[in-house]
Design an enzyme around this catalytic site. Structure first.
Site, PDB file in Angstrom:
ATOM      1  N   SER A   7       1.572  10.912  -8.563  1.00  0.00           N
ATOM      2  CA  SER A   7       1.489   9.584  -7.957  1.00  0.00           C
ATOM      3  C   SER A   7       0.659   8.669  -8.836  1.00  0.00           C
ATOM      4  O   SER A   7      -0.538   8.908  -9.051  1.00  0.00           O
ATOM      5  CB  SER A   7       0.844   9.679  -6.573  1.00  0.00           C
ATOM      6  OG  SER A   7       0.436   8.380  -6.175  1.00  0.00           O
ATOM      7  N   HIS A  32       5.916   9.285  -9.206  1.00  0.00           N
ATOM      8  CA  HIS A  32       5.895   8.851  -7.806  1.00  0.00           C
ATOM      9  C   HIS A  32       5.234   7.468  -7.735  1.00  0.00           C
ATOM     10  O   HIS A  32       4.087   7.292  -8.124  1.00  0.00           O
ATOM     11  CB  HIS A  32       5.099   9.874  -6.993  1.00  0.00           C
ATOM     12  CG  HIS A  32       5.089   9.634  -5.519  1.00  0.00           C
ATOM     13  ND1 HIS A  32       6.121  10.021  -4.689  1.00  0.00           N
ATOM     14  CD2 HIS A  32       4.162   9.072  -4.715  1.00  0.00           C
ATOM     15  CE1 HIS A  32       5.823   9.703  -3.433  1.00  0.00           C
ATOM     16  NE2 HIS A  32       4.641   9.120  -3.421  1.00  0.00           N
ATOM     17  N   ASP A  34       3.976   4.571  -5.458  1.00  0.00           N
ATOM     18  CA  ASP A  34       3.551   4.257  -4.088  1.00  0.00           C
ATOM     19  C   ASP A  34       3.493   2.755  -3.867  1.00  0.00           C
ATOM     20  O   ASP A  34       2.616   2.078  -4.394  1.00  0.00           O
ATOM     21  CB  ASP A  34       2.155   4.857  -3.831  1.00  0.00           C
ATOM     22  CG  ASP A  34       2.216   6.343  -3.536  1.00  0.00           C
ATOM     23  OD1 ASP A  34       3.062   6.752  -2.716  1.00  0.00           O
ATOM     24  OD2 ASP A  34       1.413   7.089  -4.118  1.00  0.00           O
ATOM     25  N   MET A  36       2.924  -0.304  -1.311  1.00  0.00           N
ATOM     26  CA  MET A  36       2.268  -0.600  -0.019  1.00  0.00           C
ATOM     27  C   MET A  36       2.195  -2.107   0.189  1.00  0.00           C
ATOM     28  O   MET A  36       1.906  -2.847  -0.752  1.00  0.00           O
ATOM     29  CB  MET A  36       0.843  -0.041  -0.027  1.00  0.00           C
ATOM     30  CG  MET A  36       0.770   1.438  -0.325  1.00  0.00           C
ATOM     31  SD  MET A  36      -0.937   1.986  -0.328  1.00  0.00           S
ATOM     32  CE  MET A  36      -0.726   3.697  -0.836  1.00  0.00           C
ATOM     33  N   HIS A  66       8.269   5.520  -3.289  1.00  0.00           N
ATOM     34  CA  HIS A  66       7.847   5.750  -1.899  1.00  0.00           C
ATOM     35  C   HIS A  66       7.448   4.413  -1.279  1.00  0.00           C
ATOM     36  O   HIS A  66       6.394   3.870  -1.583  1.00  0.00           O
ATOM     37  CB  HIS A  66       6.653   6.732  -1.922  1.00  0.00           C
ATOM     38  CG  HIS A  66       6.083   7.048  -0.584  1.00  0.00           C
ATOM     39  ND1 HIS A  66       4.871   7.687  -0.419  1.00  0.00           N
ATOM     40  CD2 HIS A  66       6.549   6.819   0.673  1.00  0.00           C
ATOM     41  CE1 HIS A  66       4.622   7.848   0.861  1.00  0.00           C
ATOM     42  NE2 HIS A  66       5.614   7.320   1.550  1.00  0.00           N
ATOM     43  N   MET A  68       6.051   2.320   1.421  1.00  0.00           N
ATOM     44  CA  MET A  68       5.221   2.271   2.648  1.00  0.00           C
ATOM     45  C   MET A  68       5.142   0.810   3.064  1.00  0.00           C
ATOM     46  O   MET A  68       4.095   0.167   2.955  1.00  0.00           O
ATOM     47  CB  MET A  68       3.839   2.869   2.346  1.00  0.00           C
ATOM     48  CG  MET A  68       3.889   4.380   2.172  1.00  0.00           C
ATOM     49  SD  MET A  68       2.411   5.033   1.386  1.00  0.00           S
ATOM     50  CE  MET A  68       2.867   4.809  -0.326  1.00  0.00           C
ATOM     51  N   MET A 137       4.498  13.569   5.071  1.00  0.00           N
ATOM     52  CA  MET A 137       3.164  13.099   4.686  1.00  0.00           C
ATOM     53  C   MET A 137       2.112  14.080   5.198  1.00  0.00           C
ATOM     54  O   MET A 137       2.099  14.428   6.382  1.00  0.00           O
ATOM     55  CB  MET A 137       2.888  11.711   5.267  1.00  0.00           C
ATOM     56  CG  MET A 137       3.671  10.578   4.641  1.00  0.00           C
ATOM     57  SD  MET A 137       3.490  10.419   2.846  1.00  0.00           S
ATOM     58  CE  MET A 137       1.715  10.134   2.671  1.00  0.00           C
ATOM     59  N   ASP A 176       3.265  15.037   0.397  1.00  0.00           N
ATOM     60  CA  ASP A 176       2.477  13.999  -0.285  1.00  0.00           C
ATOM     61  C   ASP A 176       1.143  13.811   0.423  1.00  0.00           C
ATOM     62  O   ASP A 176       1.108  13.449   1.600  1.00  0.00           O
ATOM     63  CB  ASP A 176       3.303  12.700  -0.261  1.00  0.00           C
ATOM     64  CG  ASP A 176       2.640  11.530  -0.963  1.00  0.00           C
ATOM     65  OD1 ASP A 176       1.581  11.716  -1.598  1.00  0.00           O
ATOM     66  OD2 ASP A 176       3.206  10.415  -0.880  1.00  0.00           O
TER      67      ASP A 176
END
Ligand code: DX5
Ligand code: ZN
Length: 219
Positions: A7, A32, A34, A36, A66, A68, A137, A176
């Site tokens: 990540s 990965h 992330d 957000m 990913h 979020m 998660m 994760d």
């Protein structure tokens, strides 16, 4: 075959390209990313332009994105155009699940659904046939460096069992949050095959050793 997805949240963003190259050279299988939005989770990280730059610099890498974010459906095309190979969105988001799956597929991307720690594994089962991967998660999404929640293990085992019963041998199960060599081994035993690790890879002095340790190998 266990795959390792570092990540980039734990990377030094002032040297992002170099650090990503380093973990790929160290044996990582994918990156990965992330994303957000400060709404679905209480943190803001990075978005489309960062993926776009990374993809230009490292076009061969596999980008595991990913999301979020509350409204993933509105952002599928920009992430695909920027280089996403696999897009994970959350079952708990505000976009319609079927439409979001369809949009990701139509854009030519692999598709995954993630569940937060308080969402039962059973909730994702009706979607399994349509997915390439489920992301369980093992921390509350939002921040790196948190402790692994053991409750993820039963959820991984439950999803693996149902996937096997349905003949979905290709379904990947990703985990994760709080992954280190000890928690990684427990997750693999439960049925996970893609391990996300931020701190354990990017904060290690020897990323090759770190990746190997997560796979349960010597360095
Ligand atoms: C948390 C992110 C994770 C996080 C993992 O919301 O989805 O990918 O960066 O970080 P570590 O491995 O440090 O727990
Ligand atoms: Zn993540």
């Amino acid at each position: 075959m266990i795959q390792i997805s570092p990540s980039i949240l734990a990377a030094d963003f002032s040297q992002l390209g170099q650090q990503c190259k380093m973990v790929l050279d160290a044996g990582a299988d994918m990156l990965h990313i992330d994303v957000m939005d400060g709404h679905f989770v209480p943190n803001i990280s990075l978005g489309v332009p960062v993926l776009e730059s990374l993809h230009k610099a490292l076009p061969q890498a596999f980008y595991d994105v990913h999301l979020m974010i509350s409204h993933p459906l509105s952002y599928i095309q920009p992430f695909v155009d920027a280089g996403a190979d696999l897009i994970t969105f959350h079952l708990e988001c505000d976009s319609p699940v079927q439409q979001t799956i369809d949009a990701i597929r139509k854009a030519g991307c692999k598709v995954a659904i993630s569940i937060k720690p308080n969402t039962p594994a059973e909730d994702v089962l009706p979607w399994l046939e349509q997915l390439d991967m489920v992301l369980v998660m093992s921390v509350e999404p939002g921040f790196g460096g948190q402790a692994f929640m053991e409750s993820a293990l039963d959820k991984i085992a439950c999803i693996r069992k149902h996937a096997q019963e349905k003949g979905l041998d290709h379904l990947m199960i990703q985990v994760d949050g709080g992954i280190n060599p000890t928690t990684a081994a427990a997750c693999v035993k439960a049925g996970a095959d893609v391990l996300v690790a931020g701190s354990a890879v990017f904060r290690s002095a020897d990323s090759k050793q770190a990746v190997a340790n997560l796979r349960g190998q010597e360095g």
